[in-house]
Design an enzyme around this catalytic site. Structure first.
Site, PDB file in Angstrom:
ATOM      1  N   HIS A 187      18.701 -35.027 -12.340  1.00  0.00           N
ATOM      2  CA  HIS A 187      18.033 -35.634 -11.187  1.00  0.00           C
ATOM      3  C   HIS A 187      16.551 -35.298 -11.137  1.00  0.00           C
ATOM      4  CE1 HIS A 187      21.910 -36.965  -9.729  1.00  0.00           C
ATOM      5  NE2 HIS A 187      22.354 -35.774 -10.058  1.00  0.00           N
ATOM      6  N   LYS A 218       6.255  -3.924  -4.823  1.00  0.00           N
ATOM      7  CA  LYS A 218       7.687  -3.606  -4.877  1.00  0.00           C
ATOM      8  C   LYS A 218       8.356  -3.828  -3.538  1.00  0.00           C
ATOM      9  CE  LYS A 218      11.465  -2.030  -6.690  1.00  0.00           C
ATOM     10  NZ  LYS A 218      12.195  -2.997  -7.533  1.00  0.00           N
ATOM     11  N   TRP A 269      -2.968  -2.706  -1.414  1.00  0.00           N
ATOM     12  CA  TRP A 269      -2.596  -4.052  -1.854  1.00  0.00           C
ATOM     13  C   TRP A 269      -3.298  -4.988  -0.865  1.00  0.00           C
ATOM     14  CZ3 TRP A 269       0.280  -8.352  -0.116  1.00  0.00           C
ATOM     15  CH2 TRP A 269       0.733  -9.212  -1.124  1.00  0.00           C
ATOM     16  N   ASN A 282      -1.286   1.531   6.258  1.00  0.00           N
ATOM     17  CA  ASN A 282      -0.467   0.431   5.713  1.00  0.00           C
ATOM     18  C   ASN A 282      -0.110  -0.484   6.861  1.00  0.00           C
ATOM     19  OD1 ASN A 282      -0.367   1.823   3.382  1.00  0.00           O
ATOM     20  ND2 ASN A 282       1.831   2.241   3.421  1.00  0.00           N
ATOM     21  N   GLY A 283       0.010  -1.778   6.589  1.00  0.00           N
ATOM     22  CA  GLY A 283       0.383  -2.720   7.647  1.00  0.00           C
ATOM     23  C   GLY A 283      -0.792  -3.613   7.979  1.00  0.00           C
ATOM     24  N   ARG A 324       4.718   0.463  -6.283  1.00  0.00           N
ATOM     25  CA  ARG A 324       4.764  -0.386  -5.086  1.00  0.00           C
ATOM     26  C   ARG A 324       3.842  -1.590  -5.215  1.00  0.00           C
ATOM     27  NH1 ARG A 324       6.378   2.700  -0.410  1.00  0.00           N
ATOM     28  NH2 ARG A 324       4.990   1.484   0.902  1.00  0.00           N
ATOM     29  N   LYS A 346      12.984 -13.574 -12.886  1.00  0.00           N
ATOM     30  CA  LYS A 346      12.642 -12.390 -13.698  1.00  0.00           C
ATOM     31  C   LYS A 346      11.604 -12.754 -14.745  1.00  0.00           C
ATOM     32  CE  LYS A 346      13.797  -9.945 -11.888  1.00  0.00           C
ATOM     33  NZ  LYS A 346      14.434  -9.457 -10.716  1.00  0.00           N
ATOM     34  N   GLU A 353       8.102 -13.464 -13.106  1.00  0.00           N
ATOM     35  CA  GLU A 353       7.468 -12.261 -12.553  1.00  0.00           C
ATOM     36  C   GLU A 353       6.781 -11.411 -13.605  1.00  0.00           C
ATOM     37  OE1 GLU A 353       9.729 -10.038  -9.097  1.00  0.00           O
ATOM     38  OE2 GLU A 353      11.049 -10.549 -10.744  1.00  0.00           O
ATOM     39  N   GLU A 391      17.801 -16.439 -10.747  1.00  0.00           N
ATOM     40  CA  GLU A 391      17.347 -15.058 -10.924  1.00  0.00           C
ATOM     41  C   GLU A 391      16.743 -14.846 -12.323  1.00  0.00           C
ATOM     42  OE1 GLU A 391      16.656 -12.670  -9.195  1.00  0.00           O
ATOM     43  OE2 GLU A 391      16.708 -10.914 -10.487  1.00  0.00           O
ATOM     44  N   CYS A 441       0.820  -1.219   0.000  1.00  0.00           N
ATOM     45  CA  CYS A 441       0.000   0.000   0.000  1.00  0.00           C
ATOM     46  C   CYS A 441       0.854   1.270   0.000  1.00  0.00           C
ATOM     47  CB  CYS A 441      -0.871   0.037   1.247  1.00  0.00           C
ATOM     48  SG  CYS A 441      -1.711  -1.498   1.565  1.00  0.00           S
TER      49      CYS A 441
END
Ligand code: F6R
Length: 608
Positions: free
Chosen positions: A504, A603, A74, A98-99, A27, A485, A488, A481, A2
């Site tokens: 394996h 974010k 969010w 927020n939180g 964000r 990427k 996402e 990574e 948020c």
């Protein structure tokens, strides 16, 4: 996560609220809303989905007022609907948050029994009702203090009170918050970028602090109600930091900024004569070297730490443990003496990483904790014993690119610094590695000047459902990574694997439809990687090969070969970043996803 904005000005604030919400879009959010106070009544507008939905509403029916609050939400408690969007309002309090209020259930039950009516499913809605009730019973400042004392969990709050159009209220515990001022107004926000172009000076609010802003100034208090005195400081971001600079996406702009970021890092931390200095981590220079290193982070930052483990163990010969913050904090880790904790985070507000730092400081205060962080004003940066700032500049694309490269560069310098202190690296090798890092900046520029090969490689992903990334040694985490990427921002499934581990299990996935990105630079066990490549090739995979020697590419018979200039043990991963990031970017553009704000992602993950 948020975003919060509050404004109290000598002019109408609707456009400024919207502008700030725009700058916080990166964000991650799924609904938005604003509330303004005018002539003793609250006016509000909310909309699910993109901010443009709210902007359309406000274009049709503008609000007016010189004080207001805004929020991008969010969703955590309750779906992203209009009802659940902030601000939440009682009859005399409007508030954004927020939180997570952990005891919201208990508070809601009590307030409902006392006659409050709740309309949303959010935890936040208890806050305006609770404050309202306290205000009825006592003086305003006591009411705030008492309300905050009842809350469990994390919060950053901005609020306005109907009878007080000249005061903007705020409080913080666990979620970032700052206030700002200009000649024409005062503001509260969860993000410095929200204030870019609006204010000249800011003040960071610490945990358990709260207060009010008026056009005359600030009153700041601690939890017991004692006034707190703090200096204002210059706003650390400029308005152009929030712009795309001619690129179609922030992510592409940030990928292109990497040569400049690398040069900035080398200029800042490497003195003439090759001496490496970390000014804000003096213990690294003064105390004996640690006997053990623990590195903890989330997501991309965790991947940077995994690469550094190879470097640190090879040169320092001390055990290096790397873990994901959300696992480390709950697994009763054995920390021991002479252990250096390195916490890595672009934002410095990632809840799990921050909690690991706090836990470490509490359990072993004799050990030192070092933060590698891009936001020096963040909680992580301020609470650690030392900071190496990543100097990447504001990163707005949700998928981390330049901050990841900056972490690798800083970790390379940290390894070289410690190796020199340990007396295990001759001066000649040290200066060669530093020169290698210098050369990498120019080499990155060369790679970014012509991205046509990456665009062609992206076409291999047009008709697929997933991809595999393979690497060995320090490039194994880069495979992780690269896969992260891709998933996402393109929403394709992708997995990163240690090339030697492929037999394996994941080899069963391979067919003509599966692109396999093989990272095969000369530095890290090239022959072994090539034999793994042949194994996947024999099963018909489409190979996208990342190499630094032309002969590797010629002999491989890959569908696409992406060449990077040859680097050394430390600079090679920095160069490999570029094609990995560009490939994900090009695939996402080809598939038409929302590159800068991929679905469901935030974010900065400020909740557990
Ligand atoms: C991936 C990404 C995330 C972050 C993770 C940690 O592109 O950005 O995986 O790396 O959420 O964030 P920070 O580094 O801010 O702690």
């Amino acid at each position: 996560m948020c975003g919060i904005i509050g404004a109290l000005c000598d002019h109408d604030v609707q456009d400024e609220l919207l502008g700030s919400l725009r700058r916080m879009e990166y964000r991650g959010y799924d609904s938005a809303g604003v509330c303004m106070l005018n002539g003793g009544s609250f006016q509000q507008a909310k909309a699910p989905g993109k901010l443009s939905n709210l902007e359309r509403k406000l274009a049709d029916r503008p609000l007016s007022g010189r004080i207001g609050i805004g929020h991008t939400r969010w969703a955590t408690h309750g779906e992203p609907t209009i009802i659940n969007a902030h601000p939440h309002i009682s009859s005399s309090v409007a508030l954004v948050h927020n939180g997570i209020i952990e005891n919201h259930h208990e508070l809601r039950t009590r307030l409902s029994a006392q006659g409050c009516t709740f309309v949303s499913q959010t935890d936040t809605e208890v806050l305006p009702h609770l404050l309202e009730q306290k205000i009825r019973q006592q003086e305003l400042l006591d009411a705030w203090r008492e309300m905050l004392a009842e809350l469990e969990g994390a919060y950053a709050i901005a609020a306005i009170i109907r009878s007080l159009p000249g005061s903007l209220w705020f409080a913080r515990k666990g979620s970032p918050l700052l206030v700002g001022r200009s000649a024409h107004g005062v503001y509260v926000a969860s993000d410095a970028l929200a204030l870019a172009g609006l204010v000249d000076e800011v003040m960071y609010i610490d945990d358990h602090e709260w207060g009010r802003l008026t056009l005359e100034g600030i009153e700041l208090y601690d939890l017991s109600g004692k006034p707190v005195d703090r200096e204002w400081e210059p706003l650390p971001v400029a308005a152009h930091d929030a712009e795309k600079g001619g690129f179609p996406h922030y992510m592409l702009k940030e990928i292109h900024e990497q040569p400049a970021v690398l040069r900035r890092i080398l200029r800042q931390y490497v003195r003439e004569g090759g001496e490496i200095m970390f000014e804000h981590a003096s213990f690294l220079h003064e105390k004996p070297l640690p006997k053990r290193i623990v590195m903890v982070a989330c997501g991309t930052s965790y991947h940077a730490a995994l690469t550094a483990r190879y470097w640190l163990e090879r040169y320092l010969k001390v055990p290096v443990e790397v873990d994901i913050a959300s696992e480390y904090r709950y697994r009763d880790p054995v920390i021991g003496q002479s252990t250096l904790l390195v916490v890595l985070s672009q934002s410095g507000e990632t809840a799990d990483t921050l909690e690991v730092l706090r836990m470490f400081k509490q359990h072993t205060p004799e050990n030192d904790a070092l933060a590698l962080c891009n936001v020096p004003s963040s909680s992580l940066a301020r609470e650690a014993d030392g900071l190496i700032e990543l100097l990447a500049g504001p990163e707005i694309g949700v998928a981390s690119t330049k901050a990841y490269m900056a972490q690798l560069a800083v970790l390379a310098l940290l390894t070289l610094f410690m190796a020199r202190r340990a007396g295990v690296m001759p001066e000649g090798s040290l200066s060669e590695h530093l020169a290698g890092l210098e050369r990498a900046a120019a080499a990155m520029e060369g790679l970014l000047a012509d991205t046509s090969a990456v665009r062609r490689a992206a076409e291999q992903f047009a008709d697929v459902r997933g991809a595999l990334y393979l690497g060995r040694g320090p490039c194994y985490p880069m495979a992780l990574e690269g896969a992260l990427k891709l998933k996402e921002i393109s929403y394709l499934h992708a997995e990163g694997y240690a090339a030697g581990e492929m037999k394996h299990g994941p080899i069963a996935l391979i067919d003509g439809q599966l692109p396999v990105v093989v990272i095969a630079p000369r530095q890290y066990h090239l022959e072994k990687v090539i034999s793994n490549l042949h194994e996947v090739q024999a099963r018909g995979a489409r190979i996208i090969l990342i190499v630094d020697m032309p002969e590797t590419g010629r002999s491989a018979n890959a569908a696409c070969v992406l060449r990077v200039p040859e680097g050394d043990y430390f600079s090679t991963p920095l160069l490999v970043c570029i094609p990995l990031q560009l490939l994900a970017y090009e695939v996402a553009c080809m598939l038409g996803t929302d590159v800068d704000q991929p679905r469901n992602l935030a974010k900065s993950v400020t909740v557990e």
